[in-house]
Write an enzyme that holds these catalytic residues in place. Structure first.
Site, PDB file in Angstrom:
ATOM      1  N   GLY A   1      -0.919   3.951   5.897  1.00 57.49           N
ATOM      2  CA  GLY A   1      -1.020   3.025   7.039  1.00 57.49           C
ATOM      3  C   GLY A   1      -2.458   2.542   7.333  1.00 57.49           C
ATOM      4  N   ASP A   2      -2.585   1.495   8.175  1.00 54.45           N
ATOM      5  CA  ASP A   2      -3.894   0.932   8.773  1.00 54.45           C
ATOM      6  C   ASP A   2      -3.810   0.863  10.071  1.00 54.45           C
ATOM      7  OD1 ASP A   2      -4.934   0.406   6.292  1.00 54.45           O
ATOM      8  OD2 ASP A   2      -3.766  -1.302   5.919  1.00 54.45           O
TER       9      ASP A   2
ATOM     10  N   GLU B   1      11.417  -6.049  -0.735  1.00 58.82           N
ATOM     11  CA  GLU B   1      10.659  -5.807   0.654  1.00 58.82           C
ATOM     12  C   GLU B   1      10.882  -6.728   1.484  1.00 58.82           C
ATOM     13  OE1 GLU B   1       7.051  -3.684   0.328  1.00 58.82           O
ATOM     14  OE2 GLU B   1       5.999  -4.857   1.775  1.00 58.82           O
TER      15      GLU B   1
ATOM     16  N   SER C   1      13.402  -4.481  -6.828  1.00 57.40           N
ATOM     17  CA  SER C   1      13.555  -4.232  -5.522  1.00 57.40           C
ATOM     18  C   SER C   1      12.894  -4.990  -4.506  1.00 57.40           C
ATOM     19  CB  SER C   1      13.023  -2.748  -5.351  1.00 57.40           C
ATOM     20  OG  SER C   1      11.649  -2.739  -5.978  1.00 57.40           O
TER      21      SER C   1
ATOM     22  N   PHE D   1      -4.220 -12.522   3.291  1.00 53.14           N
ATOM     23  CA  PHE D   1      -3.707 -11.407   2.715  1.00 53.14           C
ATOM     24  C   PHE D   1      -4.582 -10.699   1.874  1.00 53.14           C
ATOM     25  CE2 PHE D   1       1.148 -12.430   3.596  1.00 53.14           C
ATOM     26  CZ  PHE D   1       0.853 -12.510   4.859  1.00 53.14           C
TER      27      PHE D   1
ATOM     28  N   TYR E   1      -2.935   0.740  -6.186  1.00 55.45           N
ATOM     29  CA  TYR E   1      -4.006  -0.326  -6.064  1.00 55.45           C
ATOM     30  C   TYR E   1      -4.765  -0.513  -7.467  1.00 55.45           C
ATOM     31  CZ  TYR E   1      -2.921   0.733  -1.495  1.00 55.45           C
ATOM     32  OH  TYR E   1      -2.376   1.015  -0.065  1.00 55.45           O
TER      33      TYR E   1
ATOM     34  N   GLN F   1      -0.146  -2.693  -5.054  1.00 58.37           N
ATOM     35  CA  GLN F   1      -0.341  -3.660  -4.251  1.00 58.37           C
ATOM     36  C   GLN F   1      -0.134  -5.021  -4.895  1.00 58.37           C
ATOM     37  OE1 GLN F   1      -0.771  -5.304  -1.399  1.00 58.37           O
ATOM     38  NE2 GLN F   1      -2.061  -3.784  -0.374  1.00 58.37           N
TER      39      GLN F   1
ATOM     40  N   HIS G   1       8.823  -5.160  -7.988  1.00 59.16           N
ATOM     41  CA  HIS G   1       9.179  -5.078  -6.627  1.00 59.16           C
ATOM     42  C   HIS G   1       8.424  -6.316  -5.962  1.00 59.16           C
ATOM     43  CE1 HIS G   1       9.590  -2.838  -2.546  1.00 59.16           C
ATOM     44  NE2 HIS G   1       8.377  -3.555  -2.294  1.00 59.16           N
TER      45      HIS G   1
HETATM   46  C1  LIG Z   1       3.548  -1.147  -1.554  1.00 60.71           C
HETATM   47  C2  LIG Z   1       2.883  -1.045  -0.299  1.00 60.71           C
HETATM   48  C3  LIG Z   1       3.791  -1.249   0.807  1.00 60.71           C
HETATM   49  C4  LIG Z   1       2.774  -0.965   2.183  1.00 60.71           C
HETATM   50  N1  LIG Z   1       3.890  -1.006   3.265  1.00 60.71           N
HETATM   51  C5  LIG Z   1       3.125  -0.729   4.393  1.00 60.71           C
HETATM   52  C6  LIG Z   1       3.897  -0.839   5.507  1.00 60.71           C
HETATM   53  O1  LIG Z   1       4.912  -0.818   5.807  1.00 60.71           O
HETATM   54  N2  LIG Z   1       3.285  -0.360   6.856  1.00 60.71           N
HETATM   55  C7  LIG Z   1       1.689  -0.469   6.870  1.00 60.71           C
HETATM   56  O2  LIG Z   1       1.251  -0.342   7.908  1.00 60.71           O
HETATM   57  N3  LIG Z   1       0.857  -0.475   5.706  1.00 60.71           N
HETATM   58  C8  LIG Z   1       1.584  -0.726   4.573  1.00 60.71           C
HETATM   59  N4  LIG Z   1       0.960  -0.807   3.400  1.00 60.71           N
HETATM   60  C9  LIG Z   1      -0.600  -0.898   3.257  1.00 60.71           C
HETATM   61  C10 LIG Z   1      -1.257   0.533   3.364  1.00 60.71           C
HETATM   62  O3  LIG Z   1      -0.986   1.379   4.431  1.00 60.71           O
HETATM   63  C11 LIG Z   1      -2.573   0.578   3.458  1.00 60.71           C
HETATM   64  O4  LIG Z   1      -3.034  -0.090   2.180  1.00 60.71           O
HETATM   65  C12 LIG Z   1      -3.472   1.738   3.627  1.00 60.71           C
HETATM   66  O5  LIG Z   1      -4.825   1.372   3.925  1.00 60.71           O
HETATM   67  C13 LIG Z   1      -3.466   2.850   2.455  1.00 60.71           C
HETATM   68  O6  LIG Z   1      -2.396   3.333   2.433  1.00 60.71           O
HETATM   69  P1  LIG Z   1      -1.820   4.275   1.144  1.00 60.71           P
HETATM   70  O7  LIG Z   1      -0.669   5.077   1.291  1.00 60.71           O
HETATM   71  O8  LIG Z   1      -2.235   3.802   0.050  1.00 60.71           O
HETATM   72  O9  LIG Z   1      -3.022   5.480   1.648  1.00 60.71           O
HETATM   73  P2  LIG Z   1      -3.671   6.705   0.966  1.00 60.71           P
HETATM   74  O10 LIG Z   1      -2.963   6.794  -0.437  1.00 60.71           O
HETATM   75  O11 LIG Z   1      -3.680   7.875   1.908  1.00 60.71           O
HETATM   76  O12 LIG Z   1      -5.193   6.378   0.717  1.00 60.71           O
HETATM   77  C14 LIG Z   1      -5.925   5.499   1.639  1.00 60.71           C
HETATM   78  C15 LIG Z   1      -7.320   5.530   1.220  1.00 60.71           C
HETATM   79  O13 LIG Z   1      -7.849   6.877   1.481  1.00 60.71           O
HETATM   80  C16 LIG Z   1      -8.402   7.334   0.334  1.00 60.71           C
HETATM   81  N5  LIG Z   1      -8.061   8.877   0.321  1.00 60.71           N
HETATM   82  C17 LIG Z   1      -6.953   9.548   0.160  1.00 60.71           C
HETATM   83  N6  LIG Z   1      -7.088  10.912   0.264  1.00 60.71           N
HETATM   84  C18 LIG Z   1      -8.289  11.234   0.782  1.00 60.71           C
HETATM   85  C19 LIG Z   1      -8.986  12.137   1.175  1.00 60.71           C
HETATM   86  N7  LIG Z   1      -8.366  13.505   1.202  1.00 60.71           N
HETATM   87  N8  LIG Z   1     -10.298  12.124   1.815  1.00 60.71           N
HETATM   88  C20 LIG Z   1     -10.991  10.957   1.711  1.00 60.71           C
HETATM   89  N9  LIG Z   1     -10.154   9.756   1.394  1.00 60.71           N
HETATM   90  C21 LIG Z   1      -9.029   9.913   0.978  1.00 60.71           C
HETATM   91  C22 LIG Z   1      -7.743   6.770  -0.766  1.00 60.71           C
HETATM   92  O14 LIG Z   1      -8.468   6.847  -2.084  1.00 60.71           O
HETATM   93  C23 LIG Z   1      -7.641   5.321  -0.325  1.00 60.71           C
HETATM   94  O15 LIG Z   1      -9.043   4.669  -0.180  1.00 60.71           O
HETATM   95  C24 LIG Z   1       1.762  -0.989   2.157  1.00 60.71           C
HETATM   96  C25 LIG Z   1       1.050  -1.034   1.071  1.00 60.71           C
HETATM   97  C26 LIG Z   1       1.693  -1.069  -0.436  1.00 60.71           C
HETATM   98  C27 LIG Z   1       0.904  -1.215  -1.592  1.00 60.71           C
END
Ligand SMILES: Cc1cc2nc3c(=O)[nH]c(=O)nc-3n(C[C@H](O)[C@H](O)[C@H](O)COP(=O)(O)OP(=O)(O)OC[C@H]3O[C@@H](n4cnc5c(N)ncnc54)[C@H](O)[C@@H]3O)c2cc1C
Length: 325
Positions: free
Chosen positions: A138-139, A47, A45, A247, A176, A207, A297
């Site tokens: 997201g961030d 991206e 895949s 990055f 991660y 990641q 990917h």
């Molecule tokens: C393949 C891939 C694609 C990506 N694409 C994008 C994109 O298109 N746009 C973008 O903005 N970013 C993108 N990112 C980056 C991603 O948004 C960031 O890494 C973000 O910081 C975490 O997203 P997540 O979905 O992993 O979050 P989550 O899975 O929600 O986790 C985020 C953090 O919160 C913690 N956490 C989870 N649940 C809880 C809870 N209930 N209480 C307290 N802490 C909790 C987790 O342990 C982790 O540390 C991508 C990352 C990857 C690996």
């Protein structure tokens, strides 16, 4: 003479090996991956990110057209920090649906919007024929501390559950191998991955990482935690070392010293850097393939050539090249 397949270091039972003995008993590559029934062609895949200018749009579409004949399982389009590319992500995904044979996956994040607004974006995707979402937290734009939006999906697991209520989406989530930088500890982060899969995601994409052993150890931990969904390695071919370091610092990926040594002195030589990038990425995917991984990917950064070459090395051939597919 019979060689032992792998000698972990230069000593055997404490005895220092002489150079020739060491060379003859040391690690061996198994040879280039052969295509046979025992080793199916891997699934890929790709991206992309949504373009900001007309020139970047043209570059993206050159990239898409070059990679399309490799028949990837899906191609995904990122969502800018804080949803900043919502319109451009949607337009790119919609054009992929309308003008290509590719299966698009739209990235969607929780940041900066309430559930109703995110649900609306998801419904628009569904109505446009998009059936695959990469669901992410997201961030915060600019790198601030994340706070869930009042009335929003707090974390990716919540978004996955929300998407499930909207339509029968295929859902991918992030994983991660080196632990998400904000997680209190690795086991919390692994539980979080499990929650995302239990909420209805069908695959995780990792990641990027440079040390293959880090990923393989992570797979062991996933399996021990009862995870059975594919944890697809995210591969980022690096031709710009300084950018890779930047990055990596932002997402908690480690940069091994060997990568720095390899790229030292290559800053002003883009041709050399492209060759180094191909060697590093090819080595990485081959090692993964030798360990049984058959799905990859690629973070293309909207540049096709390296990815195309690495796909070729993996045995994935263009359907228009006349080579067996
Ligand atoms: C393949 C891939 C694609 C990506 N694409 C994008 C994109 O298109 N746009 C973008 O903005 N970013 C993108 N990112 C980056 C991603 O948004 C960031 O890494 C973000 O910081 C975490 O997203 P997540 O979905 O992993 O979050 P989550 O899975 O929600 O986790 C985020 C953090 O919160 C913690 N956490 C989870 N649940 C809880 C809870 N209930 N209480 C307290 N802490 C909790 C987790 O342990 C982790 O540390 C991508 C990352 C990857 C690996």
């Amino acid at each position: 003479m019979k060689h032992s397949p792998i000698a972990p270091d230069a000593t055997v039972l404490g005895r220092e090996l002489a150079p020739l003995e060491r060379w003859l008993t040391g690690p061996r590559f198994a040879g280039l991956p052969a295509r046979d029934a025992a080793q199916p062609t891997p699934l890929l895949s790709f991206e992309f990110f949504p373009p900001r200018t007309e020139a970047l749009e043209a570059q993206l579409w050159t990239c898409i057209r070059r990679l399309e004949p490799l028949r990837p399982r899906f191609v995904s389009v990122t969502y800018g920090a804080g949803g900043s590319t919502q319109t451009r992500t949607h337009a790119t995904v919609a054009r992929i649906v309308q003008e290509t044979s590719l299966v698009p996956a739209a990235h969607l994040t929780c940041v900066g919007a309430d559930c109703a607004a995110i649900d609306e974006v998801a419904r628009r995707y569904w109505d446009a024929g998009v059936r695959h979402v990469v669901a992410l937290r997201g961030d915060v734009p600019g790198g601030g501390k994340y706070e869930p939006h009042p009335g929003g999906y707090a974390y990716a697991a919540d978004l996955v559950a929300g998407l499930r209520r909207i339509g029968d989406f295929e859902i991918s989530v992030a994983a991660y191998p080196e632990t998400h930088p904000e997680a209190p500890d690795p086991s919390f982060d692994l539980d979080n991955l499990k929650r995302k899969l239990d909420a209805g995601a069908t695959r995780a994409i990792t990641q990027f990482f440079f040390d293959t052993a880090v990923y393989l150890r992570f797979l062991d931990r996933c399996m021990a935690a009862g995870i059975t969904a594919p944890i697809v390695p995210g591969i980022m071919p690096v031709s710009n070392y300084a950018q890779a370091v930047k990055f990596s610092a932002g997402c908690g990926a480690s940069v091994p010293a060997w990568l720095g040594h390899l790229f030292a002195g290559a800053d002003e030589d883009p041709e050399l850097r492209r060759m180094l990038a191909a060697v590093v990425a090819a080595e990485q995917v081959r090692l993964l393939q030798a360990n049984g991984v058959d799905e990859f990917h690629f973070y293309t950064l909207n540049r096709p050539e390296l990815v195309y070459a690495i796909a070729h090395i993996l045995g994935v051939r263009s359907t228009s090249s006349g080579a067996p597919g």
